[in-house]
Design a protein around this motif. Sequence first.
Motif, mmCIF file in Angstrom:
data_model
loop_
_atom_site.group_PDB
_atom_site.id
_atom_site.type_symbol
_atom_site.label_atom_id
_atom_site.label_comp_id
_atom_site.label_asym_id
_atom_site.label_seq_id
_atom_site.Cartn_x
_atom_site.Cartn_y
_atom_site.Cartn_z
ATOM 1 N N LEU A 75 64.340 27.981 26.251
ATOM 2 C CA LEU A 75 62.881 27.912 26.251
ATOM 3 C C LEU A 75 62.314 28.467 27.559
ATOM 4 C CD1 LEU A 75 62.506 24.294 24.806
ATOM 5 C CD2 LEU A 75 62.399 26.459 23.555
ATOM 6 N N ASP A 76 61.051 28.880 27.510
ATOM 7 C CA ASP A 76 60.407 29.433 28.702
ATOM 8 C C ASP A 76 59.707 28.378 29.557
ATOM 9 O OD1 ASP A 76 58.106 28.807 27.279
ATOM 10 O OD2 ASP A 76 57.585 30.888 26.859
ATOM 11 N N ARG A 77 59.830 27.128 29.190
ATOM 12 C CA ARG A 77 59.304 25.976 29.933
ATOM 13 C C ARG A 77 57.779 25.858 29.870
ATOM 14 N NH1 ARG A 77 61.583 25.991 35.681
ATOM 15 N NH2 ARG A 77 61.255 23.776 35.552
ATOM 16 N N ARG A 78 57.132 26.554 28.953
ATOM 17 C CA ARG A 78 55.680 26.393 28.820
ATOM 18 C C ARG A 78 55.339 25.139 28.021
ATOM 19 N NH1 ARG A 78 53.560 32.238 27.006
ATOM 20 N NH2 ARG A 78 55.469 32.112 25.819
ATOM 21 N N ALA A 79 56.119 24.853 26.989
ATOM 22 C CA ALA A 79 55.858 23.693 26.135
ATOM 23 C C ALA A 79 56.447 22.437 26.762
ATOM 24 C CB ALA A 79 56.462 23.907 24.755
ATOM 25 N N ASP A 80 55.770 21.316 26.541
ATOM 26 C CA ASP A 80 56.322 20.055 27.047
ATOM 27 C C ASP A 80 57.229 19.432 25.980
ATOM 28 O OD1 ASP A 80 54.731 18.684 25.157
ATOM 29 O OD2 ASP A 80 53.216 18.155 26.641
ATOM 30 N N PHE A 81 57.872 18.333 26.344
ATOM 31 C CA PHE A 81 58.817 17.694 25.429
ATOM 32 C C PHE A 81 58.177 17.264 24.118
ATOM 33 C CE2 PHE A 81 61.817 17.219 28.995
ATOM 34 C CZ PHE A 81 62.983 17.545 28.346
ATOM 35 N N SER A 90 65.752 19.559 31.142
ATOM 36 C CA SER A 90 64.751 20.175 32.015
ATOM 37 C C SER A 90 65.258 20.146 33.451
ATOM 38 C CB SER A 90 63.417 19.429 31.914
ATOM 39 O OG SER A 90 63.580 18.078 32.297
ATOM 40 N N ARG A 91 64.594 20.913 34.303
ATOM 41 C CA ARG A 91 64.953 20.947 35.722
ATOM 42 C C ARG A 91 64.000 20.062 36.522
ATOM 43 N NH1 ARG A 91 65.020 27.230 36.553
ATOM 44 N NH2 ARG A 91 64.243 27.281 34.445
ATOM 45 N N ALA A 92 64.401 19.735 37.730
ATOM 46 C CA ALA A 92 63.672 18.785 38.569
ATOM 47 C C ALA A 92 62.256 19.251 38.911
ATOM 48 C CB ALA A 92 64.445 18.522 39.860
ATOM 49 N N ASP A 93 62.035 20.560 39.001
ATOM 50 C CA ASP A 93 60.707 21.034 39.392
ATOM 51 C C ASP A 93 59.660 20.878 38.290
ATOM 52 O OD1 ASP A 93 61.960 23.131 37.920
ATOM 53 O OD2 ASP A 93 60.554 24.589 38.791
ATOM 54 N N ARG A 94 60.099 20.783 37.019
ATOM 55 C CA ARG A 94 59.184 20.573 35.888
ATOM 56 C C ARG A 94 59.874 19.679 34.865
ATOM 57 N NH1 ARG A 94 56.428 25.565 33.466
ATOM 58 N NH2 ARG A 94 54.852 24.025 33.000
ATOM 59 N N ASP A 125 64.051 23.272 29.337
ATOM 60 C CA ASP A 125 64.626 24.617 29.394
ATOM 61 C C ASP A 125 65.252 25.017 28.063
ATOM 62 O OD1 ASP A 125 65.684 23.431 32.416
ATOM 63 O OD2 ASP A 125 64.471 25.251 32.310
ATOM 64 N N ARG A 126 65.608 24.008 27.277
ATOM 65 C CA ARG A 126 66.276 24.290 26.009
ATOM 66 C C ARG A 126 65.948 23.243 24.975
ATOM 67 N NH1 ARG A 126 72.245 22.175 27.334
ATOM 68 N NH2 ARG A 126 71.563 20.740 28.924
ATOM 69 N N LEU A 127 66.051 23.677 23.747
ATOM 70 C CA LEU A 127 65.884 22.825 22.577
ATOM 71 C C LEU A 127 67.278 22.661 21.976
ATOM 72 C CD1 LEU A 127 63.287 23.223 19.801
ATOM 73 C CD2 LEU A 127 65.674 23.418 19.226
#
Length: 157
Positions: A69-75, A10-14, A19-21
Amino acid sequence: MCITPHVWLSRADRPRHPDRLIFDLDPPADDFAPVRRAARLVGTLLSDLGLTTSLMTTGSRGAYVLVRLDRRADFDVVRTFAREAAALLVRRHPREPTIEPRVADRGGRLYLDTGRNAYAQSAAPPYAVRARPGAPVATAWRGPATRGAASPGAANR
């Protein structure tokens, strides 16, 4: 000496939204054939679900099957999906991959590792040099063109 960088998914802002699985294909030995077979199995399943995958050698013995990933789902959601998809593959192909984390219980099968899909886990990024003989590099894997590749390095020649 070689220090291999690893990056978050993931990136620092979220940071809690990847970003990827990653499906980490970890063979039982320095044999790339099980990696090729598992990459096809994972890729086919994910394609059937409407997901686009890419492949990357890890620079070690195995490879990653990646989904952007589109970053909508959390880990938690991403990890649950990955675990269920891996378990489905094992049920469909019980003699090939395994999701058993203990090496002694894998029966010589490729480990289909989904553990990287958790908060604060990391993975080798593209072009990372690995601390192995010959200093192999993690890189995009050109899939079908490497059908007969005997090793991760040969997959990208």
